[in-house]
Scaffold this active site. Structure first.
Site, PDB file in Angstrom:
ATOM      1  N   HIS A 163       0.935  -1.367   0.041  1.00  0.00           N
ATOM      2  CA  HIS A 163       0.048   0.014   0.106  1.00  0.00           C
ATOM      3  C   HIS A 163       0.763   1.192   0.083  1.00  0.00           C
ATOM      4  CE1 HIS A 163      -3.806  -2.013   1.520  1.00  0.00           C
ATOM      5  NE2 HIS A 163      -3.522  -2.815   0.764  1.00  0.00           N
ATOM      6  N   GLU A 212       0.843   3.919   1.991  1.00  0.00           N
ATOM      7  CA  GLU A 212       1.310   4.215   3.202  1.00  0.00           C
ATOM      8  C   GLU A 212       2.613   3.495   3.739  1.00  0.00           C
ATOM      9  OE1 GLU A 212      -3.359   3.862   3.596  1.00  0.00           O
ATOM     10  OE2 GLU A 212      -1.647   3.114   2.208  1.00  0.00           O
ATOM     11  N   CYS A 257      -5.958   1.013   5.630  1.00  0.00           N
ATOM     12  CA  CYS A 257      -6.443  -0.079   6.187  1.00  0.00           C
ATOM     13  C   CYS A 257      -6.044  -0.256   7.319  1.00  0.00           C
ATOM     14  CB  CYS A 257      -6.092  -1.191   5.189  1.00  0.00           C
ATOM     15  SG  CYS A 257      -4.415  -1.700   5.250  1.00  0.00           S
ATOM     16  N   CYS A 316      -2.022  -0.866   7.586  1.00  0.00           N
ATOM     17  CA  CYS A 316      -1.442   0.462   7.488  1.00  0.00           C
ATOM     18  C   CYS A 316      -1.403   1.307   8.730  1.00  0.00           C
ATOM     19  CB  CYS A 316      -1.768   1.052   6.151  1.00  0.00           C
ATOM     20  SG  CYS A 316      -1.104   0.378   4.557  1.00  0.00           S
TER      21      CYS A 316
END
Length: 158
Positions: free
Chosen positions: A81, A83, A109, A112
Site C-alpha cells: 500500500h 502508506e 486499512c 497500514c
C-alpha cells in the site's frame, strides 16, 4: 479586544493549515498516478515541518514486475500500500516520521494503521473512503488525528 485578536490568530493558523492540507493531498493524488495498479491507484506523502520527507504509491516491491493484479484482476498478495511504501522509504533513509502528517488519497486499512501508529505519525489526512473503517477506528483509538478532506467540498474532522 485581546481575546478577539487571539481568536483571529487561531482562525488564521487553522485556515493556513487547511490550505497546506489541501495542497499536499492534491500532490498525493498526483503521486498516485505513478502506480501501475489498474483497480485502484493510491498515493501518499509524509510531511514534517512543511517538508515532504517521503512519498509512496501502491505497487509491487522493488525488483518485482509492475503488475499489481493477477489474470483474474485480483490484487496480488504482495502488493504494498502507498502508506507502507512511504513509511518504509523514510525508515530506509534514516529520517524520522515522529510527529509527521501522512497525506494519503485513500483511508488507511487496519494493517497500514498499525504501521502509522508505530512510526509516530500524529495526523492522517485523506480524501477517499476505503471499504472498511477498521483502520480509521484504530488510528482514532491511538489518539491520532484523522481528517477527511473532500477536495471538492469542505473538511470533516473525525
Amino acid at each position: 479586544m485581546q481575546v478577539i485578536s487571539i481568536l483571529e490568530q487561531i482562525f488564521s493558523m487553522t485556515e493556513k493549515q487547511l490550505q497546506f492540507d489541501r495542497r499536499y493531498l492534491r500532490m498525493a493524488r498526483i503521486w498516485a498516478e505513478n502506480s501501475y495498479c489498474k483497480r485502484r491507484k493510491v498515493g501518499a506523502l509524509l510531511v514534517s515541518g512543511r517538508m515532504i520527507i517521503s512519498d509512496g504509491y501502491n505497487g509491487t516491491p522493488s525488483g518485482f514486475e509492475n503488475n499489481c493484479e493477477d489474470e483474474n484482476n485480483v490484487t496480488k498478495p504482495y502488493v504494498l500500500h502507498a502508506e507502507a511504501n512511504a513509511i518504509t522509504k523514510v525508515a530506509k533513509s534514516g529520517n524520522s516520521s515522529e510527529g509527521a502528517t501522512l497525506y494519503v488519497t485513500s483511508a488507511p486499512c487496519v494493517e497500514c494503521a498499525k504501521l502509522i501508529i508505530q512510526s509516530g505519525i500524529l495526523r492522517v489526512v485523506y480524501c477517499d473512503h476505503y471499504r472498511s473503517e477498521d483502520g480509521l477506528n484504530l488510528l482514532k483509538r491511538a489518539g491520532i488525528e484523522v481528517l477527511f478532506l473532500d477536495l471538492d467540498e469542505s473538511l470533516t474532522i473525525e
